[in-house]
Design a protein around this motif. Structure first.
Motif, PDB file in Angstrom:
ATOM      1  N   UNK A 127      41.874  38.652 -79.658  1.00 24.37           N
ATOM      2  CA  UNK A 127      41.129  37.601 -80.338  1.00 24.37           C
ATOM      3  C   UNK A 127      41.516  36.226 -79.826  1.00 24.37           C
ATOM      4  N   UNK A 128      40.500  35.426 -79.524  1.00 24.23           N
ATOM      5  CA  UNK A 128      40.664  33.999 -79.228  1.00 24.23           C
ATOM      6  C   UNK A 128      40.002  33.247 -80.373  1.00 24.23           C
ATOM      7  N   UNK A 129      40.801  32.523 -81.143  1.00 24.64           N
ATOM      8  CA  UNK A 129      40.282  31.770 -82.283  1.00 24.64           C
ATOM      9  C   UNK A 129      40.381  30.280 -81.962  1.00 24.64           C
ATOM     10  N   UNK A 130      39.237  29.594 -81.960  1.00 21.85           N
ATOM     11  CA  UNK A 130      39.209  28.177 -81.578  1.00 21.85           C
ATOM     12  C   UNK A 130      38.811  27.312 -82.765  1.00 21.85           C
ATOM     13  N   UNK A 131      39.719  26.431 -83.143  1.00 21.49           N
ATOM     14  CA  UNK A 131      39.488  25.479 -84.233  1.00 21.49           C
ATOM     15  C   UNK A 131      40.149  24.165 -83.822  1.00 21.49           C
ATOM     16  N   UNK A 132      39.611  23.569 -82.780  1.00 21.69           N
ATOM     17  CA  UNK A 132      40.236  22.402 -82.172  1.00 21.69           C
ATOM     18  C   UNK A 132      39.296  21.202 -82.282  1.00 21.69           C
ATOM     19  N   UNK A 133      39.053  20.523 -81.184  1.00 22.63           N
ATOM     20  CA  UNK A 133      38.121  19.397 -81.166  1.00 22.63           C
ATOM     21  C   UNK A 133      36.710  19.955 -81.330  1.00 22.63           C
ATOM     22  N   UNK A 134      36.020  19.539 -82.351  1.00 22.21           N
ATOM     23  CA  UNK A 134      34.720  20.126 -82.671  1.00 22.21           C
ATOM     24  C   UNK A 134      33.608  19.401 -81.915  1.00 22.21           C
ATOM     25  N   UNK A 137      31.459  20.130 -75.360  1.00 22.50           N
ATOM     26  CA  UNK A 137      32.123  20.164 -74.054  1.00 22.50           C
ATOM     27  C   UNK A 137      33.554  20.632 -74.132  1.00 22.50           C
ATOM     28  N   UNK A 138      34.301  20.124 -75.102  1.00 23.73           N
ATOM     29  CA  UNK A 138      35.712  20.490 -75.247  1.00 23.73           C
ATOM     30  C   UNK A 138      35.853  21.969 -75.600  1.00 23.73           C
ATOM     31  N   UNK A 139      35.049  22.425 -76.540  1.00 16.92           N
ATOM     32  CA  UNK A 139      35.113  23.829 -76.954  1.00 16.92           C
ATOM     33  C   UNK A 139      34.715  24.753 -75.817  1.00 16.92           C
ATOM     34  N   UNK A 140      33.688  24.373 -75.082  1.00 18.66           N
ATOM     35  CA  UNK A 140      33.234  25.202 -73.957  1.00 18.66           C
ATOM     36  C   UNK A 140      34.303  25.304 -72.879  1.00 18.66           C
ATOM     37  N   UNK A 163      28.314  19.646 -86.470  1.00 20.32           N
ATOM     38  CA  UNK A 163      27.628  18.520 -85.833  1.00 20.32           C
ATOM     39  C   UNK A 163      26.604  19.063 -84.841  1.00 20.32           C
ATOM     40  N   UNK A 164      25.737  18.172 -84.343  1.00 20.76           N
ATOM     41  CA  UNK A 164      24.698  18.585 -83.391  1.00 20.76           C
ATOM     42  C   UNK A 164      25.298  19.213 -82.142  1.00 20.76           C
ATOM     43  N   UNK A 165      26.415  18.682 -81.689  1.00 21.75           N
ATOM     44  CA  UNK A 165      27.065  19.176 -80.474  1.00 21.75           C
ATOM     45  C   UNK A 165      27.507  20.629 -80.626  1.00 21.75           C
ATOM     46  N   UNK A 166      28.139  20.944 -81.766  1.00 21.64           N
ATOM     47  CA  UNK A 166      28.589  22.312 -81.993  1.00 21.64           C
ATOM     48  C   UNK A 166      27.412  23.242 -82.271  1.00 21.64           C
ATOM     49  N   UNK A 167      26.390  22.753 -82.920  1.00 19.75           N
ATOM     50  CA  UNK A 167      25.196  23.568 -83.142  1.00 19.75           C
ATOM     51  C   UNK A 167      24.534  23.927 -81.811  1.00 19.75           C
ATOM     52  N   UNK A 168      24.539  22.981 -80.900  1.00 18.93           N
ATOM     53  CA  UNK A 168      23.958  23.229 -79.575  1.00 18.93           C
ATOM     54  C   UNK A 168      24.773  24.281 -78.815  1.00 18.93           C
TER      55      UNK A 168
END
Length: 203
Positions: A127-134, A137-140, A163-168
């Motif tokens: 498992x990779x769990x990501x809860x960092x900068x929302x 680009x950063x998450x990707x 936010x729109x960025x994470x929804x995208x």
């Protein structure tokens, strides 16, 4: 995937997560001294699927990684690898009860942190769990680096609705993974911020 997530939440709600506090917040309540709802989802997910090699990006106060650790039977902890990364180093006293969780202090995208994190594991992770900068680009970038190197069985992303960025980003992932990407926001009682589960690697 929906059935799996529903079972995970039901299982997690039967796991004792006392002491797995969320910690500091930026909302109306300055500090949450209890597990949040999605901690139970994470714990149940780990328990049902018998996951043991986990990388978390975004430690914060440690409640999430502690909840996942609680889901691993004590007899299997010695054969598990739990690693968490953050640019802050909070709740040092709380982590003393979890000596088997490796904490890495640094930016998840820095060369030093990437190397230390990846070399902490010898096999593909569960498992990779990501809860960092929302932010998309950063998450990707985190997904590209860590999923590319560690080939996780599952990826869970927090705040996919924030936010729109994470929804995208989530929309792009659903397009790529189709029915292997599931919005578990309602099931994990994370309707506002959002919670997404991806079956990255089939076994």
């Amino acid at each position: 995937m929906k059935d799996l997530c529903e079972k995970a939440m039901a299982k997690g709600q039967r796991i004792d997560l006392s002491g797995c506090s969320y910690g500091e917040t930026t909302g109306c309540c300055p500090f949450i001294e209890r597990p949040t709802n999605y901690y139970y989802f994470l714990a149940g997910f780990v328990r049902i699927l018998k996951l043991k090699n986990i990388l978390e990006i975004g430690t914060h106060f440690g409640g999430a990684i502690m909840s996942m650790a609680r889901a691993i039977p004590k007899r299997h902890i010695s054969r598990s690898t739990l690693v968490t990364i953050d640019v802050t180093y909070k709740n040092e006293d709380g982590f003393k009860a979890y000596p088997y969780i490796k904490r890495i202090f640094g930016d998840s995208l820095s060369d030093k942190t990437v190397k230390e994190s990846i070399t902490s594991f010898t096999d593909p992770i569960d498992l990779l769990y990501i809860d960092s900068v929302h932010e998309c680009g950063h998450t990707k970038k985190n997904i590209d680096i860590y999923a590319g190197a560690l080939n996780p069985r599952y990826i869970i992303l927090d705040d996919i609705r924030q936010c729109d960025s994470m929804q995208r980003l989530w929309s792009d992932l659903v397009e790529d993974f189709k029915n292997r990407a599931f919005d578990a926001s309602d099931i994990s009682i994370r309707k506002g911020a959002g919670f997404g589960v991806i079956e990255w690697r089939k076994i």
